[in-house]
Write an enzyme that holds these catalytic residues in place. Structure first.
Site, short mmCIF file in Angstrom:
data_model
loop_
_atom_site.label_atom_id
_atom_site.label_comp_id
_atom_site.label_asym_id
_atom_site.label_seq_id
_atom_site.Cartn_x
_atom_site.Cartn_y
_atom_site.Cartn_z
N TYR A 22 -20.47 5.92 -3.79
CA TYR A 22 -19.82 5.48 -5.18
C TYR A 22 -20.18 6.18 -6.48
CZ TYR A 22 -17.94 2.62 -9.06
OH TYR A 22 -17.24 2.19 -9.98
N GLY A 54 -14.32 2.71 -10.45
CA GLY A 54 -13.74 1.29 -10.56
C GLY A 54 -12.87 1.44 -9.53
#
Length: 519
Positions: A64, A71
């Protein structure tokens, strides 16, 4: 604040071990300089995390914020050719902060808090990045960081984007009292910008450093305020011919809240029973004197609670994802959430504002001839020929009432005003940075009330001394010392004069913690 000379500054080492609130406060005030550990084991731990991140994304692993968008965009895959560009994209689109910039002192605290977190070794950044952060602190090149735009989760993204950008030589910095382009200062200092690696932009920005750095300053200031408010109370008690038995240790043994007991002990040491005339017409002082330990003591006990929460936050890895360099796995979570700091600041600002209210009520007693037991109205020192046109501290009390009202208004808790944002990915946020900013504002307002109370209390005691209703030699050491210290820059208010400069001087001394008050 005035900075100490480099030769007399403490050295605070960042090595992943616990850092204190006092250390951050000292760095922020310029009393200490930040050093980065050169221990080989520490460096090895930091580099292991960065190396693992590098291998993982190059082997097409999904990380990520490294190989994905941010987000709500975490489902977007980043082409390998654009991975190294992503950190710059992150700080660029977050360059939308507004409001006044944080002060240089506040910004030092923020940078110190971010460095402390990254030194925990769970953020996947290089040792070189830590060196660049330490260099900013050591050479006092501080990002110009707007104060508004953070909801306190996913960390302090927008304000910290200005720190990330400065490391790459972008945006503006404070240097030697001037606001300048970072590129210009880097050129002057012969610094090369750092090119952020995958995960490093996210690691810098996706954490609680702004709220935590500000919270450290708020706590340090409030600790001093608690002592100052106690001394102001002692002077007001002397001026009002108060009952010193209200602070007897035996009384507080029956209700032993630690902060309350500590405050009562300070006041008892300042106002030993038997030194003052006992009032035959009343046994009990009004609450703003009699219950001072019960108000200031709440602040002291809140400081213990808030200090524990903020210390834990300061010494935590608080970004996302975290990198386990020994187990070599990525941990996705929500440690960027600033709920504990938000609660600490919401609690602290309420306790501080209550002290403003206490001191404002003491000031009201001093001004009112119906309550001040023989002192002139508004503490005017004017002679009979000028009494009709003299107003003493009248306007100062009005000002203190305004400052107190504003402080009390700001006690609305920020943490309950969570807003869902960022396509409802950030659907529950902490508002910790707003809470910390509010707390510092309440602290400033309360220090202004304390400055007014200190000068007014001194004036009241001085009027008693001039009338020989008190004897300086009979007073305890603490009040006697404070009377002498105030007299160094403040003289008896006889003819009315504009008091702004003297109030500002007193306020500056408070913020520098100029006076040693209690052990």
């Amino acid at each position: 604040m005035t900075s100490a000379s480099p030769a007399h500054r403490d050295r605070i080492v960042f090595d992943g071990a616990d850092l204190t609130i006092e250390a951050v406060d000292a760095i922020a005030a310029g009393r200490a300089r930040a050093l980065l550990s050169e221990d080989s084991d520490f460096i090895g731990t930091i580099e292991a995390g960065a190396g693992f991140v590098q291998r993982l994304w190059q082997e097409d692993g999904v990380v990520y914020g490294v190989t994905t968008g941010y987000g709500d965009s975490c489902g977007v895959s980043i082409p390998p050719t654009q991975v190294e560009q992503l950190p710059r994209q992150l700080y660029t689109f977050h360059g939308c902060g507004l409001g006044e910039p944080f002060s240089v002192e506040e910004t030092r605290a923020v940078v110190a808090a971010r460095l402390a977190s990254l030194c925990q070794g769970y953020s996947g950044v290089r040792y070189q990045l830590l060196q660049h952060l330490q260099r900013l602190l050591y050479e006092d090149v501080m990002p110009v960081m707007p104060s508004e735009g953070s909801v306190g989760a996913s960390g302090d993204l927008t304000p910290l984007s200005y720190l990330a950008a400065v490391l790459e030589g972008q945006r503006e910095v404070w240097h030697r009292g001037k606001r300048l382009p970072a590129s210009e200062v880097f050129s002057q200092l012969d610094w090369q910008p750092l090119q952020l690696q995958p995960k490093e932009g996210l690691a810098l920005m996706n954490g609680t450093a702004v709220m935590t750095g500000l919270a450290c300053l708020a706590i340090a200031r409030a600790r001093y305020l608690a002592q100052l408010a106690s001394r102001v109370t002692a002077l007001c008690s002397l001026a009002l011919r108060g009952n010193a038995f209200h602070f007897d240790p035996a009384l507080f043994a029956a209700k032993p809240h630690p902060g309350q007991v500590r405050c009562a002990a300070w006041l008892h040491s300042d106002l030993r029973e038997g030194e003052l005339p006992r009032n035959s017409d009343r046994l009990q002082d009004r609450y703003s004197l009699r219950c001072a330990p019960h108000v200031i003591g709440v602040l002291l006990d809140t400081l213990d609670f808030a200090g524990s929460l903020v210390t834990t936050e300061l010494n935590s890895a608080n970004d996302n994802p975290l990198i386990d360099p020994s187990g070599e796995h990525v941990m996705h979570g929500g440690h960027f959430y600033g709920g504990h700091v938000a609660m600490a600041m919401d609690s602290l600002k309420t306790a501080v504002a209550n002290v403003a209210d206490l001191l404002d009520r003491q000031l009201a007693q001093l001004m009112d001839p119906r309550q001040n037991h023989g002192l002139p109205a508004n503490l005017s020192g004017a002679g009979a020929d000028l009494q009709a046109i003299s107003h003493g501290f009248k306007a100062v009390q009005i000002g203190a009432s305004a400052w107190t009202a504003e402080a009390l208004k700001l006690t609305m808790p920020a943490s309950v005003f969570s807003r869902s944002t960022e396509c409802h990915n950030q659907d529950k946020v902490s508002m910790g940075t707003i809470a910390a900013r509010d707390c510092l504002r309440v602290q400033t307002l309360t220090e202004q009330v304390a400055a007014a109370g200190l000068l007014a209390g001194w004036q009241g005691v001085q009027l008693r001394l001039d009338r020989q209703e008190l004897s300086l030699d009979a007073l305890r050491e603490g009040p006697r010392q404070s009377i002498a210290q105030v007299a160094e820059h403040f003289s008896l208010l006889v003819d009315d004069r504009a008091l702004e400069s003297e109030l500002r001087g007193t306020l500056d001394a408070i913020r520098r913690r100029h006076w040693v008050l209690y052990d």
